[in-house]
Design a protein around this motif. Structure first.
Motif, mmCIF file in Angstrom:
data_model
loop_
_atom_site.group_PDB
_atom_site.id
_atom_site.type_symbol
_atom_site.label_atom_id
_atom_site.label_comp_id
_atom_site.label_asym_id
_atom_site.label_seq_id
_atom_site.Cartn_x
_atom_site.Cartn_y
_atom_site.Cartn_z
ATOM 1 N N ASP A 1 3.658 -5.180 -3.850
ATOM 2 C CA ASP A 1 3.529 -6.369 -4.688
ATOM 3 C C ASP A 1 3.337 -7.664 -3.893
ATOM 4 O O ASP A 1 2.421 -8.425 -4.174
ATOM 5 C CB ASP A 1 4.748 -6.502 -5.603
ATOM 6 N N ALA A 2 4.184 -7.921 -2.938
ATOM 7 C CA ALA A 2 4.118 -9.184 -2.198
ATOM 8 C C ALA A 2 3.060 -9.161 -1.096
ATOM 9 O O ALA A 2 2.416 -10.171 -0.828
ATOM 10 C CB ALA A 2 5.477 -9.515 -1.594
ATOM 11 N N MET A 3 2.877 -7.993 -0.476
ATOM 12 C CA MET A 3 1.960 -7.904 0.658
ATOM 13 C C MET A 3 0.610 -7.301 0.280
ATOM 14 O O MET A 3 -0.287 -7.219 1.100
ATOM 15 C CB MET A 3 2.629 -7.095 1.787
ATOM 16 N N LYS A 4 0.504 -6.840 -0.967
ATOM 17 C CA LYS A 4 -0.737 -6.244 -1.486
ATOM 18 C C LYS A 4 -1.209 -5.057 -0.642
ATOM 19 O O LYS A 4 -2.388 -4.886 -0.373
ATOM 20 C CB LYS A 4 -1.852 -7.293 -1.593
ATOM 21 N N GLY A 5 -0.253 -4.224 -0.270
ATOM 22 C CA GLY A 5 -0.565 -3.025 0.496
ATOM 23 C C GLY A 5 -0.357 -1.780 -0.334
ATOM 24 O O GLY A 5 -0.004 -1.850 -1.515
ATOM 25 N N LYS A 6 -0.580 -0.653 0.278
ATOM 26 C CA LYS A 6 -0.357 0.631 -0.384
ATOM 27 C C LYS A 6 1.059 1.094 -0.089
ATOM 28 O O LYS A 6 1.527 1.020 1.046
ATOM 29 C CB LYS A 6 -1.350 1.672 0.135
ATOM 30 N N MET A 7 1.725 1.581 -1.129
ATOM 31 C CA MET A 7 3.076 2.103 -0.943
ATOM 32 C C MET A 7 3.030 3.263 0.045
ATOM 33 O O MET A 7 2.072 4.024 0.083
ATOM 34 C CB MET A 7 3.673 2.523 -2.277
ATOM 35 N N LEU A 8 4.086 3.364 0.833
ATOM 36 C CA LEU A 8 4.175 4.392 1.863
ATOM 37 C C LEU A 8 5.031 5.550 1.363
ATOM 38 O O LEU A 8 5.880 5.367 0.490
ATOM 39 C CB LEU A 8 4.791 3.796 3.131
ATOM 40 N N ALA A 9 4.827 6.708 1.925
ATOM 41 C CA ALA A 9 5.635 7.875 1.576
ATOM 42 C C ALA A 9 7.095 7.605 1.931
ATOM 43 O O ALA A 9 7.393 6.863 2.875
ATOM 44 C CB ALA A 9 5.130 9.103 2.337
ATOM 45 N N ALA A 10 7.999 8.202 1.184
ATOM 46 C CA ALA A 10 9.429 7.989 1.397
ATOM 47 C C ALA A 10 9.864 8.397 2.803
ATOM 48 O O ALA A 10 10.810 7.832 3.344
ATOM 49 C CB ALA A 10 10.227 8.760 0.357
ATOM 50 N N ASP A 11 9.152 9.351 3.404
ATOM 51 C CA ASP A 11 9.527 9.795 4.743
ATOM 52 C C ASP A 11 8.713 9.105 5.848
ATOM 53 O O ASP A 11 8.798 9.472 7.008
ATOM 54 C CB ASP A 11 9.403 11.313 4.863
ATOM 55 N N ASP A 12 7.975 8.066 5.480
ATOM 56 C CA ASP A 12 7.190 7.320 6.468
ATOM 57 C C ASP A 12 8.149 6.584 7.400
ATOM 58 O O ASP A 12 9.038 5.867 6.939
ATOM 59 C CB ASP A 12 6.266 6.324 5.763
ATOM 60 N N PRO A 13 7.989 6.752 8.705
ATOM 61 C CA PRO A 13 8.899 6.103 9.656
ATOM 62 C C PRO A 13 8.967 4.588 9.504
ATOM 63 O O PRO A 13 10.003 3.987 9.761
ATOM 64 C CB PRO A 13 8.335 6.471 11.026
ATOM 65 N N ARG A 14 7.903 3.967 9.048
ATOM 66 C CA ARG A 14 7.920 2.506 8.899
ATOM 67 C C ARG A 14 8.912 2.073 7.833
ATOM 68 O O ARG A 14 9.677 1.127 8.039
ATOM 69 C CB ARG A 14 6.510 1.998 8.590
ATOM 70 N N VAL A 15 8.930 2.768 6.712
ATOM 71 C CA VAL A 15 9.885 2.455 5.637
ATOM 72 C C VAL A 15 11.307 2.716 6.118
ATOM 73 O O VAL A 15 12.211 1.904 5.897
ATOM 74 C CB VAL A 15 9.583 3.276 4.363
ATOM 75 N N ILE A 16 11.491 3.829 6.781
ATOM 76 C CA ILE A 16 12.816 4.212 7.267
ATOM 77 C C ILE A 16 13.337 3.187 8.270
ATOM 78 O O ILE A 16 14.485 2.741 8.187
ATOM 79 C CB ILE A 16 12.767 5.624 7.887
ATOM 80 N N LYS A 17 12.504 2.774 9.203
ATOM 81 C CA LYS A 17 12.934 1.832 10.245
ATOM 82 C C LYS A 17 13.178 0.436 9.671
ATOM 83 O O LYS A 17 14.109 -0.251 10.096
ATOM 84 C CB LYS A 17 11.909 1.768 11.377
ATOM 85 N N ILE A 18 12.383 0.001 8.712
ATOM 86 C CA ILE A 18 12.623 -1.299 8.075
ATOM 87 C C ILE A 18 13.947 -1.263 7.320
ATOM 88 O O ILE A 18 14.753 -2.194 7.409
ATOM 89 C CB ILE A 18 11.460 -1.701 7.134
ATOM 90 N N GLU A 19 14.193 -0.181 6.591
ATOM 91 C CA GLU A 19 15.465 -0.044 5.857
ATOM 92 C C GLU A 19 16.635 -0.078 6.819
ATOM 93 O O GLU A 19 17.641 -0.748 6.582
ATOM 94 C CB GLU A 19 15.457 1.259 5.046
ATOM 95 N N ARG A 20 16.542 0.623 7.943
ATOM 96 C CA ARG A 20 17.630 0.639 8.925
ATOM 97 C C ARG A 20 17.843 -0.740 9.542
ATOM 98 O O ARG A 20 18.980 -1.153 9.767
ATOM 99 C CB ARG A 20 17.347 1.671 10.010
ATOM 100 N N LEU A 21 16.760 -1.446 9.813
ATOM 101 C CA LEU A 21 16.874 -2.812 10.323
ATOM 102 C C LEU A 21 17.613 -3.690 9.317
ATOM 103 O O LEU A 21 18.549 -4.413 9.671
ATOM 104 C CB LEU A 21 15.488 -3.399 10.600
ATOM 105 N N MET A 22 17.199 -3.631 8.072
ATOM 106 C CA MET A 22 17.818 -4.456 7.032
ATOM 107 C C MET A 22 19.307 -4.157 6.923
ATOM 108 O O MET A 22 20.131 -5.078 6.885
ATOM 109 C CB MET A 22 17.129 -4.215 5.689
#
Length: 104
Positions: A76-97
């Protein structure tokens, strides 16, 4: 194997299998948090959340829900494509947060 040896072995296995948040996860999370290529409009997570602003309640949510929030922002905010739940980028951002920005 004695009962004590078996118990020690099980504890070691449980500890090694538990998710840990290594410094490398945090560093990669910072990279992805600042990555404007996750979307198509030149924004990154940090564009709306500089220094984690607005993420203080991140620990109020379980891991899957927080990862969904990350994905919704990418979409929504970045106008990108949603990533798979197991995508390392989502996982690492969540861990950072969770490890850096939220107030526990």
């Amino acid at each position: 194997m004695t009962g004590k040896t078996l118990m020690v072995g099980l504890v070691i296995i449980m500890i090694s299998a538990s998710p840990v948040c290594a410094d490398s996860d945090i560093d990669e999370g910072k990279t992805y948090f600042n990555d404007a290529t996750l979307g198509s409009n030149g924004k990154s997570c940090a564009s709306c959340h500089p220094d984690g602003k607005g993420l203080e309640q991140a620990c109020d949510y379980d891991v899957p829900t927080l990862q969904e929030f990350v994905n919704f922002c990418i979409r929504d905010a970045m106008k990108g494509k949603m990533l798979a739940a197991d995508d390392p980028r989502v996982i690492k951002i969540e861990r950072l947060m969770r490890s850096t920005y939220c107030k526990q």
